[in-house]
Design a protein around this motif. Structure first.
Motif, PDB file in Angstrom:
ATOM      1  N   UNK A  12       0.867  -1.170   0.000  1.00 29.60           N
ATOM      2  CA  UNK A  12       0.000   0.000   0.000  1.00 29.60           C
ATOM      3  C   UNK A  12       0.906   1.222   0.000  1.00 29.60           C
ATOM      4  N   UNK A  13       0.950   1.904  -1.105  1.00 33.29           N
ATOM      5  CA  UNK A  13       1.846   3.032  -1.252  1.00 33.29           C
ATOM      6  C   UNK A  13       1.256   4.275  -0.594  1.00 33.29           C
ATOM      7  N   UNK A  14       2.097   5.238  -0.194  1.00 35.98           N
ATOM      8  CA  UNK A  14       1.593   6.462   0.443  1.00 35.98           C
ATOM      9  C   UNK A  14       0.565   7.214  -0.392  1.00 35.98           C
ATOM     10  N   UNK A  15       0.679   7.116  -1.716  1.00 36.36           N
ATOM     11  CA  UNK A  15      -0.295   7.795  -2.561  1.00 36.36           C
ATOM     12  C   UNK A  15      -1.721   7.327  -2.355  1.00 36.36           C
ATOM     13  N   UNK A 125       0.279   3.842   6.754  1.00 34.68           N
ATOM     14  CA  UNK A 125      -0.487   4.224   5.565  1.00 34.68           C
ATOM     15  C   UNK A 125      -1.836   3.509   5.559  1.00 34.68           C
ATOM     16  N   UNK A 126      -1.825   2.218   5.833  1.00 38.82           N
ATOM     17  CA  UNK A 126      -3.066   1.442   5.825  1.00 38.82           C
ATOM     18  C   UNK A 126      -4.017   1.916   6.919  1.00 38.82           C
ATOM     19  N   UNK A 127      -3.489   2.182   8.124  1.00 31.74           N
ATOM     20  CA  UNK A 127      -4.353   2.685   9.200  1.00 31.74           C
ATOM     21  C   UNK A 127      -4.915   4.052   8.848  1.00 31.74           C
ATOM     22  N   UNK A 128      -4.097   4.905   8.224  1.00 31.67           N
ATOM     23  CA  UNK A 128      -4.599   6.201   7.804  1.00 31.67           C
ATOM     24  C   UNK A 128      -5.722   6.069   6.799  1.00 31.67           C
TER      25      UNK A 128
END
Length: 217
Positions: A12-15, A125-128
């Protein structure tokens, strides 16, 4: 239980954070004149308070990851009742962008504290993304507007944070199930002790994670 991570290869990329918050803006941006004092879905929070929570959470994640925190950190932000809905939506976009940039800069070896486990950048990133998508859904339910994010985004978040989740159902429905929002055809609705696995997937021990106490902020 088998290897629930089998076949999971795409990070899961930051984008994806920006992709998630774009879904929020598209869904809620035209609802600024609605009554945001109503409850957000089944939550005790109002729609406004739920929106206000998104930048709270994402800035806390960004701080933890940026500082490689080893324990719980003080809040950088804890709601802002004086801000308008437009300003809160902008704050959510800003906090999302900050977390995305911190995650981009973090090396693969970076680990930082979260109550659910020492998370890597992908875990944050995933939690966000999960915070954004689930709370946007809560708000959309309260404001009576439809919300359904892209299936591939929901599936990526689901598989990264909930490797024990049942397969074969709609990924968005299953992500909401994993967050204790709905039941699935063969799986009852979870109680409030559901939890994430934000540490690297390779560290998962095959046990479904549970909180020791209900969530609180």
């Amino acid at each position: 239980m088998g290897d629930a991570t089998a076949g999971y290869s795409a990070r899961i990329e930051p984008g994806e954070l920006l992709r998630a918050i774009d879904q929020t803006d598209r869904t809620l941006g035209h609802m600024v004149d609605a009554d945001w004092t109503v409850p957000a879905g089944d939550l005790s929070w109002s729609c406004r308070r739920t929106l206000d929570h998104i930048p709270d959470a994402l800035l806390l994640y960004a701080r933890s990851l940026a500082t490689r925190a080893n324990d719980r950190q003080p809040f950088l932000r804890d709601g802002d009742p004086k801000r308008s809905i437009e300003e809160l939506l902008a704050a959510a976009v800003g906090a999302t962008t900050i977390l995305a940039e911190v995650a981009r800069a973090a090396p693969p070896s970076a680990r930082a504290f979260h109550p659910a486990g020492m998370a890597d950048s992908e875990g944050f990133v995933a939690m966000g993304c999960d915070e954004i998508l689930i709370h946007t859904s809560d708000i959309a339910s309260g404001l009576d507007v439809p919300f359904s994010p892209p299936p591939d985004l929901a599936d990526a978040v689901l598989r990264r944070l909930f490797p024990w989740a049942p397969q074969g159902n709609d990924p968005w429905d299953t992500l909401r199930w994993a967050n204790g929002r709905v039941a699935l055809p063969d799986s009852p609705r979870l109680d409030e002790l559901w939890y994430w696995h934000p540490a690297p997937l390779a560290t998962w021990d095959g046990i479904i994670k549970r909180r020791e106490r209900p969530p609180a902020w």
